[in-house]
Motif scaffolding. Sequence first.
Motif, PDB file in Angstrom:
ATOM      1  N   GLU A   1      -1.313   3.955   4.485  1.00  0.00           N
ATOM      2  CA  GLU A   1      -2.384   3.277   4.266  1.00  0.00           C
ATOM      3  C   GLU A   1      -1.926   1.871   4.791  1.00  0.00           C
ATOM      4  O   GLU A   1      -0.565   1.806   5.112  1.00  0.00           O
TER       5      GLU A   1
ATOM      6  N   CYS B   1       0.883  -1.243  -0.046  1.00  0.00           N
ATOM      7  CA  CYS B   1      -0.059   0.063   0.095  1.00  0.00           C
ATOM      8  C   CYS B   1       0.854   1.316  -0.086  1.00  0.00           C
ATOM      9  O   CYS B   1       2.078   1.177   0.331  1.00  0.00           O
TER      10      CYS B   1
ATOM     11  N   CYS C   1      -6.004  -2.430   0.455  1.00  0.00           N
ATOM     12  CA  CYS C   1      -5.523  -1.162   1.083  1.00  0.00           C
ATOM     13  C   CYS C   1      -6.224  -0.191   1.478  1.00  0.00           C
ATOM     14  O   CYS C   1      -7.187   0.316   0.378  1.00  0.00           O
ATOM     15  N   GLU C   2      -6.579   0.397   2.679  1.00  0.00           N
ATOM     16  CA  GLU C   2      -7.132   1.576   2.900  1.00  0.00           C
ATOM     17  C   GLU C   2      -6.512   2.588   3.786  1.00  0.00           C
ATOM     18  O   GLU C   2      -5.267   2.100   4.447  1.00  0.00           O
ATOM     19  N   LYS C   3      -6.833   3.924   3.698  1.00  0.00           N
ATOM     20  CA  LYS C   3      -6.343   4.781   4.369  1.00  0.00           C
ATOM     21  C   LYS C   3      -6.117   4.801   5.991  1.00  0.00           C
ATOM     22  O   LYS C   3      -7.316   4.220   6.534  1.00  0.00           O
TER      23      LYS C   3
END
Length: 357
Positions: free
Chosen positions: A63, A59, A75-77
Amino acid sequence: FTSTRDSRSYIGRHKMKSILRLLINLVTVMNICDARCPDDQLMSSSDWSCYSPLVQGPCEQGEWLVVRNYPLLSCEKRRCEEDEVEIGGECVNIYKSGVCSFGERMYANERGEGLCHCEQGWAKHDLEKKCYQEFTRGPCRGSEMVRAVDDTKGLDKFSCSATSKKSRKSTTCKFPFFHNGQWTFGCVKGDPNGSKRSKGESWCPTQLDMKRRFIKGSNFWGVCDEKCPKDTEGSFLLSSNFLSIKKMIKASWKNMRKCQLTCLHNPCKNPYRNLPHSSTWDPIHHDPVCHPILEDLRNCVVSKERDGLVCSKTKGKSGIQVSTLVPFSVAPLNYKTCSEGEVFSRFRRKCVRFLIT
């Protein structure tokens, strides 16, 4: 007529290419699905490689990998600080008071969501659903103390049956286990007390502590069946066995919800006035260090002072004030060396467990 035939030929070739691409994609997806990650890892949809949850992996900066569509990682913040979890859209420190019950703190699951569970060195009672500190009396009888045992399964290929010393019923051996300074993959001659049993009988542990060590002084052992593997001194540890041990220890370390509370005999001579403590406990020695109980230890965090055991000045396992947190900009430089599944806690000033599966 010619142009029509050429058009049909072109359309036919275009369809064949589309079908071929579809087949290639289908085979690729099937290969990805067939690929297996280690038990403590999942596959990332970003690069189709295996990672543990809640790490940066492939990521972008800021992330992390979380589970949204199981069994894939996405993948995420990461919206909160390293030692915080998000609850109801708000970032909460894992040691913030008033969020969890006594003896508990916040952890994060594979989705990055916060949940309460026992602090390290504590175990939950099945009936009371309450956490108790190890080596205290807790819900046990006066001559007993709380211990946490590991319920993670052993290696299947070393599994065998035994007759439990405690219940006299058939049970399963826990292999491998750490015994006399080395990993043991089979039944040991005699019994845990060192006496030689008749007819060449051998024993194996039926329950272990959280570091896969036999709990000395307990009845968590059994007489092995004849078909059980026998431990051979000086046997060469295969690399495959070594890797399996590492994976199992890692899974045991992460899966704290496999941690079970049990009541064991207090080895101190006067168990009503003395208790061991985790800071001086050595499972290898038969004679543990016993500390005098200087005050009522119920409903408090027990700490060891010079003269004996007292209630910690921090009455709860939390009691955190946000103003006391050290900013990450001035945190110790070694906080980045935390192991996978850990974070640096600004409250504890050390690396603590974060991921719980």
